[in-house]
Enzyme design. Structure first.
Site, PDB file in Angstrom:
ATOM      1  N   LYS A   1       0.845  -1.206   0.000  1.00 52.49           N
ATOM      2  CA  LYS A   1       0.000   0.000   0.000  1.00 52.49           C
ATOM      3  C   LYS A   1       0.875   1.248   0.000  1.00 52.49           C
ATOM      4  O   LYS A   1       2.094   1.158   0.129  1.00 52.49           O
ATOM      5  CB  LYS A   1      -0.928  -0.031   1.220  1.00 52.49           C
ATOM      6  CG  LYS A   1      -0.207  -0.019   2.546  1.00 52.49           C
ATOM      7  CD  LYS A   1      -1.160  -0.288   3.697  1.00 52.49           C
ATOM      8  CE  LYS A   1      -0.380  -0.414   4.988  1.00 52.49           C
ATOM      9  NZ  LYS A   1      -0.906   0.314   6.102  1.00 52.49           N
TER      10      LYS A   1
ATOM     11  N   TYR B   1      17.285  29.764   6.307  1.00 52.37           N
ATOM     12  CA  TYR B   1      16.128  30.448   6.903  1.00 52.37           C
ATOM     13  C   TYR B   1      16.250  30.511   8.423  1.00 52.37           C
ATOM     14  O   TYR B   1      16.662  29.532   9.064  1.00 52.37           O
ATOM     15  CB  TYR B   1      14.844  29.691   6.569  1.00 52.37           C
ATOM     16  CG  TYR B   1      14.361  29.880   5.159  1.00 52.37           C
ATOM     17  CD1 TYR B   1      14.015  31.145   4.679  1.00 52.37           C
ATOM     18  CD2 TYR B   1      14.240  28.791   4.315  1.00 52.37           C
ATOM     19  CE1 TYR B   1      13.558  31.307   3.373  1.00 52.37           C
ATOM     20  CE2 TYR B   1      13.783  28.937   3.014  1.00 52.37           C
ATOM     21  CZ  TYR B   1      13.446  30.195   2.547  1.00 52.37           C
ATOM     22  OH  TYR B   1      13.000  30.353   1.269  1.00 52.37           O
TER      23      TYR B   1
HETATM   24  C1  LIG Z   1      -3.210  -4.224   8.572  1.00 53.77           C
HETATM   25  C2  LIG Z   1      -1.754  -4.098   8.304  1.00 53.77           C
HETATM   26  N1  LIG Z   1      -1.020  -5.210   8.149  1.00 53.77           N
HETATM   27  C3  LIG Z   1       0.304  -5.156   7.891  1.00 53.77           C
HETATM   28  C4  LIG Z   1       0.960  -3.942   7.775  1.00 53.77           C
HETATM   29  C5  LIG Z   1       2.437  -3.919   7.510  1.00 53.77           C
HETATM   30  O1  LIG Z   1       3.122  -3.389   8.616  1.00 53.77           O
HETATM   31  P1  LIG Z   1       4.692  -3.235   8.607  1.00 53.77           P
HETATM   32  O2  LIG Z   1       5.010  -2.250   7.539  1.00 53.77           O
HETATM   33  O3  LIG Z   1       5.026  -2.725   9.958  1.00 53.77           O
HETATM   34  O4  LIG Z   1       5.265  -4.565   8.339  1.00 53.77           O
HETATM   35  C6  LIG Z   1       0.242  -2.768   7.932  1.00 53.77           C
HETATM   36  C7  LIG Z   1       0.934  -1.482   7.817  1.00 53.77           C
HETATM   37  O5  LIG Z   1       0.567  -0.456   8.267  1.00 53.77           O
HETATM   38  C8  LIG Z   1      -1.152  -2.849   8.205  1.00 53.77           C
HETATM   39  O6  LIG Z   1      -1.892  -1.752   8.347  1.00 53.77           O
END
Ligand SMILES: Cc1ncc(COP(=O)(O)O)c(C=O)c1O
Length: 358
Positions: free
Chosen positions: A35, A254
């Site tokens: 994602k 800045y």
């Molecule tokens: C539901 C869920 N599973 C797995 C993950 C993966 O987590 P990580 O990047 O800490 O391995 C996430 C990441 O936010 C998540 O929201």
């Protein structure tokens, strides 16, 4: 000339990291979490490189469709489920799996008429208090889904709140809660994201769900991916576009917040918060110039940062500056900025050209 800030993504590192996940969780299937544009690495190229994963995890239907439209055929799971009834048609058309975490989704999926019913994951809230059904509701939800006949398989999952703290008792409490309510159903479970893949092997179950570690980054404070035999996939670099001499007592940037304690040679690098370099990186944050550590001086601007090159007399215009990568762990930069590596990776902006190395 093109803008110098670039991110080079090492696709072999991604594949290596997936193999590391399999070494650490040898009896589990892997949901590769891609994602947020593959944690800033580019969702399509990441998904292509991770075609050996059993399932890809995305946050929303748009990300799933982006993958399908690019020809990705790996199974895909909507980690937050669907937000509107109309998405159910797309779930069927694009052969997606869905989490359900609240009653409105349960009712919608039970009432939909599918020609090819999807696989569904019941998400239980065992202590995160974010998404998920109350654990004690599991038997009734499971029964309702089974009786509806509108799903082809049912699994259960939960998300851990503190798995990056290896002595926090909440992790095993959450795990035990999930186990106890699903025990009679005898279904497949998913609990572990990166921190639990590495640090809580007793939670691995049938499916692990790593994100961060696939990109070669450690989920633990004070550790780096290399400590877990992972390889950083992203190399974020730019170039020195100007070098100037300032006198002792002169200020840089800045707010005139950095004052030269001696006559200094200052390098200007073409990367700033407009590229995703963290705005709050303090003076002293390391930047690698041709393999040597220089220190950030003054505030981060939109397009530029400055570094102290006084002790690096051989540095010159056009030299490469590494902002993070295998030789300069993003975990270290994030810590300096009171940020987390997730945030820096996802924060890379569109004007940073991404290139891929196989
Ligand atoms: C539901 C869920 N599973 C797995 C993950 C993966 O987590 P990580 O990047 O800490 O391995 C996430 C990441 O936010 C998540 O929201």
């Amino acid at each position: 000339m093109a803008r110098s800030a670039t991110a080079s993504i090492d696709l072999t590192a991604l594949r290596h990291n997936l193999r590391q996940v399999r070494n650490m969780a040898p009896n589990s299937n892997v949901i590769a979490v891609v994602k947020a544009d593959g944690y800033g690495h580019g969702i399509v190229d990441v998904a292509r490189s991770l075609s050996a994963a059993d399932l890809l995890g995305v946050a929303c239907i748009e990300e799933a469709l982006q993958l399908r439209e690019a020809g990705i055929t790996t199974d895909i799971l909507l980690l937050e489920g669907f937000f509107e009834d109309s998405e159910l048609t797309l779930i069927e058309r694009y052969n997606l799996q869905s989490v359900i975490h609240q009653h409105v989704q349960l009712d919608q999926i039970c009432q939909h008429s599918f020609k090819q019913p999807p696989s569904v994951w019941i998400k239980l809230d065992t202590g995160m208090n974010r998404l998920g059904f109350e654990p004690e509701q599991f038997p009734a939800i499971y029964r309702q889904l089974q009786q509806s006949g509108t799903v082809v398989s049912i699994r259960a999952m939960t998300h851990l709140a503190c798995s990056d703290e290896l002595n926090n008792p909440l992790t095993l409490q959450q795990y035990q809660t999930l186990k106890s309510v699903t025990n009679d159903a005898d279904i497949e479970l998913s609990v572990a994201a990166s921190a639990a893949v590495i640090g809580w092997p007793q939670t691995h179950e049938q499916w692990v769900r790593p994100g961060l570690m696939l990109y070669g980054v450690s989920p633990f404070l004070n550790k780096t991916g290399a400590d877990h035999q992972l390889r950083a996939a992203m190399l974020f670099q730019s170039k020195i576009i100007s070098i100037k001499q300032v006198k002792q007592g002169d200020t840089v940037g800045y707010g005139a917040s950095w004052v030269a304690g001696r006559d200094s040679r200052i390098g200007v690098i073409a990367a700033g918060y407009g590229d995703g370099y963290p705005r709050h990186a303090p003076s002293g944050t390391p930047v690698l110039i041709d393999g040597q550590r220089a220190s950030l001086v003054g505030r981060v601007s939109m397009d530029m940062i400055c570094v102290d090159l006084t002790d690096m007399p051989n540095t010159k215009l056009g030299d490469t500056a590494t902002l993070w990568g295998a030789e300069l762990p993003i975990e270290e930069i994030a810590k300096r900025c009171d940020a987390i590596p997730y945030q820096l990776l996802c924060g890379l902006t569109q004007r940073v050209a991404i290139t891929y190395k196989n």
